[in-house]
Scaffold this motif. Structure first.
Motif, PDB file in Angstrom:
ATOM      1  N   PRO A   1       0.850  -1.181   0.000  1.00 35.23           N
ATOM      2  CA  PRO A   1       0.000   0.000   0.000  1.00 35.23           C
ATOM      3  C   PRO A   1       0.891   1.237   0.000  1.00 35.23           C
ATOM      4  CG  PRO A   1      -0.025  -1.082   2.153  1.00 35.23           C
ATOM      5  CD  PRO A   1       0.765  -1.955   1.239  1.00 35.23           C
ATOM      6  N   GLY A   2       0.593   2.167  -0.868  1.00 37.86           N
ATOM      7  CA  GLY A   2       1.407   3.381  -0.937  1.00 37.86           C
ATOM      8  C   GLY A   2       2.436   3.322  -2.051  1.00 37.86           C
TER       9      GLY A   2
ATOM     10  N   PHE B   1       3.034   2.943  -6.389  1.00 36.40           N
ATOM     11  CA  PHE B   1       2.418   2.875  -7.717  1.00 36.40           C
ATOM     12  C   PHE B   1       3.452   3.017  -8.833  1.00 36.40           C
ATOM     13  CE2 PHE B   1       2.110   7.163  -5.981  1.00 36.40           C
ATOM     14  CZ  PHE B   1       2.597   7.973  -6.994  1.00 36.40           C
TER      15      PHE B   1
ATOM     16  N   ARG C   1      -1.244  -7.272 -11.004  1.00 29.93           N
ATOM     17  CA  ARG C   1      -2.422  -7.120 -10.148  1.00 29.93           C
ATOM     18  C   ARG C   1      -3.684  -6.883 -10.976  1.00 29.93           C
ATOM     19  NH1 ARG C   1      -2.299  -2.514  -5.940  1.00 29.93           N
ATOM     20  NH2 ARG C   1      -3.871  -3.723  -4.873  1.00 29.93           N
TER      21      ARG C   1
ATOM     22  N   ALA D   1       4.432  10.131  -1.924  1.00 29.32           N
ATOM     23  CA  ALA D   1       3.047  10.498  -1.598  1.00 29.32           C
ATOM     24  C   ALA D   1       2.950  10.846  -0.118  1.00 29.32           C
ATOM     25  CB  ALA D   1       2.116   9.339  -1.942  1.00 29.32           C
ATOM     26  N   GLY D   2       1.763  11.104   0.313  1.00 31.96           N
ATOM     27  CA  GLY D   2       1.538  11.445   1.712  1.00 31.96           C
ATOM     28  C   GLY D   2       1.399  12.945   1.900  1.00 31.96           C
TER      29      GLY D   2
ATOM     30  N   VAL E   1       6.115   7.222   1.677  1.00 34.99           N
ATOM     31  CA  VAL E   1       4.994   8.019   2.160  1.00 34.99           C
ATOM     32  C   VAL E   1       5.483   8.946   3.267  1.00 34.99           C
ATOM     33  CG1 VAL E   1       2.672   7.967   3.136  1.00 34.99           C
ATOM     34  CG2 VAL E   1       3.401   6.152   1.577  1.00 34.99           C
TER      35      VAL E   1
ATOM     36  N   PHE F   1      -1.688   0.160  11.715  1.00 32.54           N
ATOM     37  CA  PHE F   1      -2.190   0.071  10.338  1.00 32.54           C
ATOM     38  C   PHE F   1      -1.445  -0.996   9.535  1.00 32.54           C
ATOM     39  CE2 PHE F   1      -1.165   1.504   5.976  1.00 32.54           C
ATOM     40  CZ  PHE F   1      -2.406   1.373   5.392  1.00 32.54           C
TER      41      PHE F   1
ATOM     42  N   HIS G   1      -7.481   1.915   1.211  1.00 33.20           N
ATOM     43  CA  HIS G   1      -6.856   2.029   2.519  1.00 33.20           C
ATOM     44  C   HIS G   1      -5.346   1.852   2.419  1.00 33.20           C
ATOM     45  CE1 HIS G   1     -10.708   2.332   4.456  1.00 33.20           C
ATOM     46  NE2 HIS G   1     -10.119   2.416   5.627  1.00 33.20           N
ATOM     47  N   GLY G   2      -4.773   2.351   1.337  1.00 32.13           N
ATOM     48  CA  GLY G   2      -3.318   2.356   1.228  1.00 32.13           C
ATOM     49  C   GLY G   2      -2.744   3.330   2.245  1.00 32.13           C
ATOM     50  N   THR G   3      -1.427   3.320   2.378  1.00 32.26           N
ATOM     51  CA  THR G   3      -0.801   4.149   3.413  1.00 32.26           C
ATOM     52  C   THR G   3      -1.129   5.633   3.236  1.00 32.26           C
ATOM     53  OG1 THR G   3       0.992   2.583   3.189  1.00 32.26           O
ATOM     54  CG2 THR G   3       1.362   4.427   4.659  1.00 32.26           C
ATOM     55  N   ALA G   4      -0.982   6.120   2.008  1.00 39.68           N
ATOM     56  CA  ALA G   4      -1.203   7.547   1.775  1.00 39.68           C
ATOM     57  C   ALA G   4      -2.661   7.907   2.063  1.00 39.68           C
ATOM     58  CB  ALA G   4      -0.831   7.902   0.341  1.00 39.68           C
TER      59      ALA G   4
ATOM     60  N   HIS H   1      -4.657   6.243   4.032  1.00 37.80           N
ATOM     61  CA  HIS H   1      -4.890   6.048   5.457  1.00 37.80           C
ATOM     62  C   HIS H   1      -4.546   7.308   6.242  1.00 37.80           C
ATOM     63  CE1 HIS H   1      -5.325   3.981   9.254  1.00 37.80           C
ATOM     64  NE2 HIS H   1      -4.137   4.436   9.619  1.00 37.80           N
ATOM     65  N   ILE H   2      -3.370   7.883   5.970  1.00 38.35           N
ATOM     66  CA  ILE H   2      -2.991   9.068   6.736  1.00 38.35           C
ATOM     67  C   ILE H   2      -3.705  10.323   6.227  1.00 38.35           C
ATOM     68  CG2 ILE H   2      -0.743   8.131   7.464  1.00 38.35           C
ATOM     69  CD1 ILE H   2       0.547  10.069   5.462  1.00 38.35           C
TER      70      ILE H   2
ATOM     71  N   LYS I   1     -12.239   8.127   7.638  1.00 35.87           N
ATOM     72  CA  LYS I   1     -13.353   9.074   7.618  1.00 35.87           C
ATOM     73  C   LYS I   1     -14.252   8.826   6.413  1.00 35.87           C
ATOM     74  CE  LYS I   1     -11.582  13.218   9.830  1.00 35.87           C
ATOM     75  NZ  LYS I   1     -11.074  14.569   9.592  1.00 35.87           N
TER      76      LYS I   1
ATOM     77  N   CYS J   1      -4.939  -1.087  -1.732  1.00 35.51           N
ATOM     78  CA  CYS J   1      -4.338   0.094  -2.365  1.00 35.51           C
ATOM     79  C   CYS J   1      -4.743   0.144  -3.825  1.00 35.51           C
ATOM     80  CB  CYS J   1      -2.815   0.069  -2.258  1.00 35.51           C
ATOM     81  SG  CYS J   1      -2.049   1.602  -2.833  1.00 35.51           S
TER      82      CYS J   1
ATOM     83  N   CYS K   1      -1.867   7.093  -5.140  1.00 37.70           N
ATOM     84  CA  CYS K   1      -1.540   7.653  -3.832  1.00 37.70           C
ATOM     85  C   CYS K   1      -1.441   9.176  -3.806  1.00 37.70           C
ATOM     86  CB  CYS K   1      -0.232   7.059  -3.362  1.00 37.70           C
ATOM     87  SG  CYS K   1      -0.223   5.283  -3.505  1.00 37.70           S
ATOM     88  N   SER K   2      -1.062   9.771  -4.925  1.00 36.70           N
ATOM     89  CA  SER K   2      -0.899  11.222  -4.858  1.00 36.70           C
ATOM     90  C   SER K   2      -2.240  11.941  -4.932  1.00 36.70           C
ATOM     91  CB  SER K   2       0.042  11.706  -5.952  1.00 36.70           C
ATOM     92  OG  SER K   2      -0.235  11.045  -7.135  1.00 36.70           O
ATOM     93  N   LEU K   3      -3.327  11.187  -5.118  1.00 34.03           N
ATOM     94  CA  LEU K   3      -4.654  11.813  -5.119  1.00 34.03           C
ATOM     95  C   LEU K   3      -5.418  11.456  -3.850  1.00 34.03           C
ATOM     96  CD1 LEU K   3      -5.715  11.080  -8.804  1.00 34.03           C
ATOM     97  CD2 LEU K   3      -4.762  13.185  -7.917  1.00 34.03           C
TER      98      LEU K   3
ATOM     99  N   ARG L   1      -8.742  12.917  -4.393  1.00 31.67           N
ATOM    100  CA  ARG L   1      -8.815  14.152  -3.602  1.00 31.67           C
ATOM    101  C   ARG L   1     -10.184  14.307  -2.972  1.00 31.67           C
ATOM    102  NH1 ARG L   1      -6.247  17.327  -8.643  1.00 31.67           N
ATOM    103  NH2 ARG L   1      -4.066  16.742  -8.353  1.00 31.67           N
TER     104      ARG L   1
END
Lengths: 606, 160
Positions: free
Chosen positions: A208-209, A211, A245, A365-366, A439, A453, B80-83, B85-86, B91, B120, B124-126, B139
């Motif tokens: 996850p996180g 791409f 995937r 990301a993040g 991230v 998580f 629910h990927g890391t990016a 998630h945080i 929510k 995921c 992630c960047s969105l 977003r």
């Protein structure tokens, strides 16, 4: 209906036609790039504007999606960001009339200085060279960029041993995360006895996180096919699989198109380039199991079984798919191969550090200003990536950590931001290079919650074969859940550490062996956050619901009533134009009030 | 529940069964055809490709892609990927669960929506991101989310 591959050419007056390229990676599409593309095609053809509209892959600057690049002989390349189907017509009109673009849309360009320039400046693009420049559905454009030249050279002028030597000399290490030397791996498969050998591309990007592989597959599928074909020639494989995937439908579609084109052009299939060498590639879609990124589990899945890993040795190089010698590499590893063969190992190894050569692609990301798909030379520091390329932390918040390597990796704190990117330095921090997920986390991230998580993820994805991973991750998760609920007890930290070391040393495959890393690194660098949860019942990141409360700052509240209206449980009360109050007994801490308040009047009490 | 039409399943099995290790591909194609894996068809697969039913079900239940019940018309995949998630994925999920009155994995009574929490989606960047059927929404804000769901609800009701 098959889509046009060359874009719409409206006036064939010269090759100097202005090109408009729309970045159509999955991110761009999610941000509305398809609508921009369709509008451009419609507008350009109705108005008979002499330009070519083309598709391209991920340009990388995801934070400014959708992106359109204008490329013309005279003006060079200008990259436009935040384009919508509403503003594109005006932009094109202005450009065609005056050769200028409103600076607010320009995010990069040969003759322009923009606030985004840092994003590309420190990058070195080898794997992503074509990504976002060529139309990934056109083999002609790939060939124009020296595509399949490396294959030609390898098959006609090199022996399999020459190729393996060249890859060895380049210093290329597996980009899937473990960092094994690619040339040596190929040699094992080549040396293994038997005529029937297989080649596999691991595109089961499950972290996850992350791409990177999706973007490479979507943006430059031919590079992977070419890399695989060269590898097949070197190790002696006749059939290859790309295990991708199922969640990446666009990548699958573009791979299918590319495979067909490669076969038509004689780069794949029987008697490649009219030699006696034959090799073909099939696509296998994964069915959603993280453990299948582990090579022996991937093999089981390819054979149609549950994706359970097995003990190694024997390694796949000697006994892999259907017990035959099999070479497995990741997407990025194969994508490097054509460039290494074409430009030579010396050129490749001129990038990077002593033990880590070349570049690495990261998915940045993040909580960062400029997230996106980046490729950096090995040896760059994390600080350069976060601040120079990524433009620092969003909304002026403070940096807390950068997570590398996903569920197998760890969180690196501010004090280690000068760590350089190479396999050994990253491993020393307790994180791993991983496949490239990066991230960034800010002060509002709870590190205990982050550890929970990842454990939640690995615990669910644990295949259940070995006890350490199956039960160990479950017990660790239970402790972390307790701590984040505000019910942590004395000795929880010691128990976590004990379990983590047990799971790490006792698990059968990489999933279990690395699953404790997020816990171990957060315990190492953010131990005080664990202690605050357990001893003071406090969450410094302001994330753990049981340990925080939402409050309204009376001085900021204008009594507009928006939060009151939006609260799903009617916990907010107050007269119009008077400061409102949240009833803590009713509040479920969903945070909707905070998101809906336009006056920064809702705060989290930590 | 009406009985599934077996014809397409038989065609899929016949055309795929020529290659070794085709079980997962067969299951994927069956799911694309029927939207889930009907029990009856799993039994047929077992007989036709000569793999014990327990092994067929074993493989099917191992992978998160496979469903054993019919999903709603619109499948909402909440990333629910890391990016994500945080950036507030919980929510987003919480809002959807409250709004649609179902929890993760369930389908609304009118069969219009199914919520799925996924690992995921790779955008992630969105973040935060969700996918409804084949369309990705990035977003996300609660406001945007409300609008998107209402759009699908209206579309579903006008087609009903």
């Amino acid at each position: 209906m098959p889509e046009k591959q060359k874009g719409v050419l409206l006036r064939k007056d010269s090759v100097k036609t202005t090109k408009l390229k729309v970045g159509l990676g999955a991110c761009g599409i999610a941000a509305g790039a398809n609508e921009v593309y369709n509008e451009l095609v419609r507008y350009v053809s109705t108005k008979k504007i002499p330009v070519m509209v083309e598709k391209t892959g991920c340009i990388g600057m995801c934070h400014n999606e959708p992106l359109v690049e204008i490329e013309s002989e005279k003006e060079g390349r200008i990259l436009l960001g935040n384009i919508t189907q509403k503003n594109i017509d005006t932009i094109i009109d202005e450009y065609m009339e005056k050769q200028t673009v409103n600076p607010k849309y320009i995010v990069a360009g040969s003759d322009y200085i923009t606030e985004h320039d840092g994003f590309f400046k420190k990058q070195v693009r080898i794997v992503l060279d074509n990504c976002g420049r060529i139309n990934p559905e056109s083999i002609d454009e790939y060939i124009e960029m020296n595509g399949y030249k490396a294959l030609h050279h390898a098959i006609k002028n090199m022996t399999p041993d020459d190729i393996i030597d060249e890859v060895k000399k380049s210093g290329l290490r597996g980009r899937g995360g473990a960092g094994f030397h690619t040339g040596s791996k190929w040699n094992f498969t080549k040396q293994a006895p038997g005529d029937e050998k297989y080649l596999i591309c691991n595109a089961d990007e499950g972290d996850p996180g992350a791409f990177m592989d999706r973007s490479t597959l979507e943006g430059d599928p031919h590079a992977i096919i070419e890399g695989m074909t060269i590898a097949a020639f070197a190790v002696g494989a006749k059939l290859g699989y790309i295990y991708v995937r199922a969640e990446y439908p666009l990548a699958v579609k573009r791979l299918e198109i590319a495979l067909d084109q490669a076969r038509e052009h004689g780069f794949l299939g029987s008697n490649i380039l009219k030699t006696s060498f034959s090799f073909d590639i099939r696509i296998k879609e994964g069915a959603g199991a993280f453990v299948c990124g582990e090579e022996t589990a991937l093999l089981a899945s390819l054979e149609g079984r549950r994706g359970l890993p097995r003990i190694r040795p024997p390694f796949p190089a000697t006994s892999g798919l259907w017990d035959k010698p099999t070479n497995i590499n990741n997407v990025e590893t194969y994508a490097n191969i054509p460039r290494i063969i074409l430009n030579g190992s010396e050129w490749y190894s001129s990038h990077g550090t002593e033990h880590s050569k070349g570049t690495k692609v990261f998915a940045l990301a993040g909580k960062i200003n400029k997230g996106g798909l980046i490729e950096v030379p090995m040896g760059i520091t994390l600080r350069e990536i976060v601040y120079d390329i990524g433009g620092g932390i969003k909304s002026g918040k403070r940096f807390k950590a950068v997570q590398m390597g996903g569920p197998s990796g760890g969180c690196i704190p501010e004090s280690l931001l000068d760590t350089v990117i190479d396999y050994d330095s990253v491993t020393r921090t307790g994180a791993i290079m991983g496949s490239g997920g990066m991230v960034v986390m800010d002060e509002d991230t709870c590190m205990v919650e982050v550890a929970r998580f990842f454990l939640d993820f690995t615990q669910q994805e644990s295949c259940g074969k070995c006890t350490f991973c199956r039960i160990g991750t479950k017990r660790m998760l239970e402790i972390l859940e307790r701590i984040t609920r505000g019910e942590g007890v004395k000795n929880d930290i010691e128990h976590l550490e004990q379990l983590a070391l047990g799971v790490k040393s006792g698990s059968l495959c990489g999933l279990g062996q690395t699953a404790p890393n997020p816990v171990l690194t957060t315990l190492k660098y953010f131990r005080e956050e664990y202690e605050a949860h357990i001893n003071e019942r406090r969450c410094p990141g302001g994330q753990c619901k049981n340990l925080i409360s939402y409050i309204i700052i009376p001085d900021n509240c204008v009594g507009c009533g928006v939060c009151l209206k939006n609260c799903p449980v009617n916990a907010i009360s107050g007269e119009k134009k008077e400061p409102h109050i949240i009833n803590q007994d009713i509040c479920t801490k969903c945070g909707i009030c905070m998101d809906s308040c336009k006056f920064d009047a809702v705060d989290i009490k930590r | 529940m009406s009985k599934p039409d077996l014809e397409p399943a038989l065609t899929i099995i016949e055309s795929e069964n020529v290659k070794p290790g085709s079980l997962i591909t067969i299951l994927q194609k069956i799911q694309t055809q029927y939207g889930y894996l009907p029990k009856k068809i799993l039994e047929i697969i077992s007989r036709r490709i000569d793999i014990p039913a327990a092994k067929v079900l074993g493989a099917a239940s191992f992978y998160s892609q496979f469903k054993f019940e019919e999903s709603g018309k619109n499948v909402i995949k909440v990333c629910h990927g890391t990016a994500c998630h945080i950036s507030g994925a919980s929510k987003i999920l919480g809002f959807l669960e409250d709004h649609l009155k179902i929890t993760d994995g369930e389908t609304t009574d009118d069969k219009l929506f199914t919520i799925e929490r996924v690992a995921c989606l790779g955008c992630c960047s969105l973040a935060p991101v969700m996918m409804i059927n084949d369309t990705t929404y990035g977003r996300l804000t609660l406001d945007k989310l409300r609008k998107v769901i209402n759009h699908y609800r209206k579309e579903g009701q006008s087609n009903a």
